[in-house]
Design a protein around this motif. Sequence first.
Motif, PDB file in Angstrom:
ATOM      1  N   LYS A 125     -13.419   6.228 -23.183  1.00 55.56           N
ATOM      2  CA  LYS A 125     -14.171   5.773 -22.014  1.00 55.56           C
ATOM      3  C   LYS A 125     -15.666   5.629 -22.299  1.00 55.56           C
ATOM      4  O   LYS A 125     -16.263   4.605 -21.978  1.00 55.56           O
ATOM      5  CB  LYS A 125     -13.925   6.712 -20.830  1.00 55.56           C
ATOM      6  N   PRO A 126     -16.287   6.649 -22.908  1.00 57.71           N
ATOM      7  CA  PRO A 126     -17.731   6.519 -23.144  1.00 57.71           C
ATOM      8  C   PRO A 126     -18.106   5.352 -24.059  1.00 57.71           C
ATOM      9  O   PRO A 126     -19.258   4.944 -24.085  1.00 57.71           O
ATOM     10  CB  PRO A 126     -18.106   7.847 -23.817  1.00 57.71           C
ATOM     11  N   LEU A 127     -17.128   4.842 -24.806  1.00 50.74           N
ATOM     12  CA  LEU A 127     -17.420   3.700 -25.680  1.00 50.74           C
ATOM     13  C   LEU A 127     -17.248   2.377 -24.931  1.00 50.74           C
ATOM     14  O   LEU A 127     -17.328   1.311 -25.537  1.00 50.74           O
ATOM     15  CB  LEU A 127     -16.508   3.716 -26.908  1.00 50.74           C
ATOM     16  N   GLY A 128     -16.964   2.457 -23.649  1.00 50.89           N
ATOM     17  CA  GLY A 128     -16.911   1.238 -22.843  1.00 50.89           C
ATOM     18  C   GLY A 128     -15.542   0.594 -22.751  1.00 50.89           C
ATOM     19  O   GLY A 128     -15.430  -0.566 -22.373  1.00 50.89           O
ATOM     20  N   SER A 130     -11.952  -0.220 -21.139  1.00 54.28           N
ATOM     21  CA  SER A 130     -11.237  -0.177 -19.858  1.00 54.28           C
ATOM     22  C   SER A 130      -9.755  -0.135 -20.157  1.00 54.28           C
ATOM     23  O   SER A 130      -9.323  -0.493 -21.250  1.00 54.28           O
ATOM     24  CB  SER A 130     -11.492  -1.425 -19.024  1.00 54.28           C
ATOM     25  N   ILE A 131      -8.993   0.246 -19.146  1.00 51.44           N
ATOM     26  CA  ILE A 131      -7.545   0.319 -19.350  1.00 51.44           C
ATOM     27  C   ILE A 131      -6.905  -0.966 -18.856  1.00 51.44           C
ATOM     28  O   ILE A 131      -7.197  -1.437 -17.756  1.00 51.44           O
ATOM     29  CB  ILE A 131      -6.963   1.524 -18.609  1.00 51.44           C
ATOM     30  N   ILE A 191     -10.715  -3.116 -24.562  1.00 53.46           N
ATOM     31  CA  ILE A 191      -9.665  -2.508 -23.729  1.00 53.46           C
ATOM     32  C   ILE A 191      -8.814  -1.501 -24.504  1.00 53.46           C
ATOM     33  O   ILE A 191      -8.742  -1.507 -25.725  1.00 53.46           O
ATOM     34  CB  ILE A 191      -8.710  -3.579 -23.137  1.00 53.46           C
TER      35      ILE A 191
END
Lengths: 341, 812
Positions: A125-128, A130-131, A191
């Motif tokens: 998540k902190p690396l940007g 998304s799921i 993603i």
Amino acid sequence: MLDLNSKLSSLEGALKAELSSVKDLKSLDEFKIKALGKKSELYQLTRNIGELDPAQRKTAGALINKLKTYIEQNIAELEAGLKTDDNKNKLSSEVLDITMPGRVYPLGASHPVTQVLNELIEIFKPLGYSIANGPEIEHEYYNFDVLNIPREHPSRDMQDTFYIMDNVVLRTHTSPVQACTMLQHTPPVRILSPGRVYRSDYDVTHTPMFHQVEGLVVDRGIKFSHLKGTLLYFAKRMFGEKTSIRLRPSYFPFTEPSAELDVTCVACKGKGCRICKNTGWLEILGCGMVNPNVFKYCNYPDDVTGFAFGMGIERIAMLKYKIGDLRSFFEGDVRFLRQFQ
Amino acid sequence: MRISLNWLGTFLDIDKSKASFIADALTNRGIEVEAIEFQSKGLEKVVVGKIITKDKHPNADKLSVLSVDVGKETLQIVCGASNMKSGDKVAVSLVGAELPNGLVIKKTKIRNVESSGMCCSMSELGLSKEASGIIILPENAKVGTHAAEVLSLDDVFITVATPPNRGDVLGYIGIAREVASILEQKINYSVTNVKSTAKGAGGLEVEIKDDHCYRYIGRLIKGVKIKPSPDWMIRRLEAAGLRSINNIVDITNYVMLETGHPLHAFDLRQISGAKIIVRHAKDNEKIKLLDETEKKLRTSDMMITDPKKVLAIAGVMGGIESGISDDTTDIIIECACFDPSSIRLTSKFHNILTDSSYRFERGVDIDFMGQVMEKTTALYKELADPKEIYEPVDVITRKRSERVVELTAKAATDFIGVNITDLEIEKLLTPIGFHVSKTGSTLKITVPSFRNDVTMKADIYEEIARLNGYDKIPAELPAVVISAEFSDGTNDERLKNNIRNILKGFGYLETITYSFVPDNYHTLLGYSDDDVIKLKNPITETMKIMRTSLVTSMLESVKYNFNHRNMDLRFFEIGKTYLSRKNSGHIPSPTETIANEQEYICGICTGNVINAADWTRGTKPENCNFYTVKGEVATLLAGLRIPSFDFVDINPGKAKYLHPGASCAVKCCGKECGYIGKVHPDLAHKFDLGGSDLYIFELAFDHLKLVANAGLSGKELPKFPLIRRDLSFMVPIEVRDDKIRSNIKKAGAQSLKNYGVFDLYNGKGIPEGQKSMAYYFVFGSDERTLSDSEVDNSMLKIIDGLKKEFLINIRT
Ligand SMILES: [Zn+2]
């Protein structure tokens, strides 16, 4: 006056004697009433002061008060002492067996696959990232063609892939989600696609259904070294700061160059053991730079590059939690599940 | 492929003591070495011995008692072989030896005669699999020295796993090329043309009628002598796991191992008119193969034939009729190049995987075939005493076009992330056969004919990265780019984790079950065959249909647990159900959605809800029931911040898997999205759970995610005290709580803040058909403290309302 004096001194003696026999708060209360109450001798004496000569009243009053104060003080002292004793008794009568167990509530647990997945999401998540989700029943086109997997590639065989119709399969990896994301969004794309995947295999190390997480990063200027950096970051957070990584060249149709990632063996910390077959390394995932043919299928411009990686969640969970048999993940035995509270 | 370093050492200089260095380097280049074996391992205690005497065993006819001089001493050894005589030199395994096959030699008694050691056969030393008798060593072998040295058992084997795109490393030459570049050497491999002894092709004709055959070289050799292959060849074949057959067949295999190019030899006698035709199979054509299986062919199968019959499945396996036999004298050697996909499809369809098909599937070097044929012919000349060698017949249908990839060092640097120069690229690529030339800043890289896998820039980048070493690539993170577009899945995961955490608090364990179920489960739940998605190739009977509901999965898990004596259960799953879209009888196009995949949360519980061994609660178990589950679901929904939810009667015909009298539907924000209830006894019975009380709930995640997480807002706390009144009454048993509650609401009592049932009793002292219920009422005002008379008035209103509608009997 003499009369009063002697009366007071004999009263003092009597009261003191009686007080010395008081051993508890209840008899002390009785004594209080007897010594100082409205029926007490002292009270009577106070009331009788009026009958004395006015000249003697003051002295008499002082003498009586002195005795009263003296008795009150004695009572207060005794009372304080008795109260302390009483508290002590009360506390000692309330001693519990603190070694008996408390009331424990039955706590449930998330499935180990969920726990690893959540950890992965937290890491990326902190690396940007998304799921991205997608269907499990998938067109062969998205599961294979778009990913540059040729028609005659072994993975398309009925032996490896579950078919629903001639061109519909149960997805064999979560890569179709990546392809569909690229078909719907222009770059940059970043993603993580988790989910169930299916392959026609069933033994101690294979189940026909398992979970994967795949990552995809596409942008201008994405390099192979970015893939390596990302995987090092992931490995250290997932397996500990001291973890090292090793990339080995490999082959996957949808990436070029391709690599396999080894991490320091979690069991022996790299010294070599049975689990890592004495190599000190464990193979964790496959990865690589997105094959330009995949970009072509997705109508992406020539100047974008990207990397992708994919791992089996169960594999990570087995290593992290020391689980021996893959099949136990899906048997639903509550004794197995309860271990992961 | 298992590589002998002795053999590999004929192509370049190899120091076998550095085997593990070579293995690591190969692995780091993408040719994974899976094992390193030292041939002499386990032979440390095997020495040369001389048989001094050989006597018959006193108690066994077939055994001999030998006295053997092993240098330091003379040993008595009982031996079962018969091929030795006194004076022979033999390989003696001393006591304490642990042989390659795992056999540990101990001092022992055989039929009452002591034996201190063993005379070894070939197979016991890890050599030939077919051993007859013990090894007789040359006369000059020195007694007491290591037998391994005398037998030259000093090889080292490395087993490599080649990536599926690298057909070029499926032969010694390919591996040698990679190893040579690791060791910075050049490989030493040259093939000299064999002089034909006869002019022309000797009548051999070749015709290609299937364009999946790109090139075919045939050669006729007459008057060969069939005999065993020489020892060195047998050893090299065996190192690769191939069995020696005879010199003619062995040579084809040997050259295949060396060059990576499969070959085949036919017996000329079986080939009508000495004519080879490569063509498609005809419908219903059949062939009996070398492994004696018979295959019925498809028209898409490519065949090697003569004008009358099929001879072989091209590139896969030869037929038994045209194969080499003991009396073969004239042979046709085939060296061909076939389309990889065509071979793959045929090999897969007929389920025949051979060393040949394996290599053709991965692509062979079409430009090297002439040399392969010459190498093969040279070996026949050397080892099969041929009378006539004819000139080869070479038919080419498709020429390889030269592949050139253009790129710059800067582009390679940008792609890999390691600074790389023109010169470095040239230095890396040239040793493995690429040719690099430069015009301006552009590098023209010519791909060698054996690298079918290299077609574009990315492939060259891979070669550069791999040869330079993946370990030299720095680890760096790309700049973070966050796009607002992609957020949907993240929210879903968060909501699922909320659900898990709340259920966890109630003691529910999360489970994950297979998405596929047996083919009758959907009918148990009222679905028809048209509703479901079937697997064409299920792996077991119990995994045939994509599940239509999580309910059956839960019941199956309960059964599994009951069978393992886990009786108190509460677990749940969050997972998908799959329903057919019905209209999709046709083959769907990629833009169509194929199935309705919907996510559900399904939980089940049975038995004691609390720890059964909890002294603080006494010994009485607290079994779960409809109300415990309903309460848990209500708490869950509240915890998910669903703004409004309700539990209502199930519409007729729906959720028939539930007990009709002990079940309800769940409505969230006005929409029905789930059920709670006791599992219908009929369904429980189908899962052999007949006697158990099972409570289940299922909720549609896809709806919950639309209504969950309503916004929160804090309210001011009441300033004035609240007043509670209780009311208990008897009422006919059929009057439901919802009716009473709506009646209370209707009464419109002033200042009534909250109310509800807090007791239900219908035991002793309550007349038949009645129940006793107790309700609480909480009154309050935001402006002032309410007076008793105000509250009394409100209560009267409520009681009046109740009396009007129901036959109630107020209890004081
Ligand atoms: Zn280890």
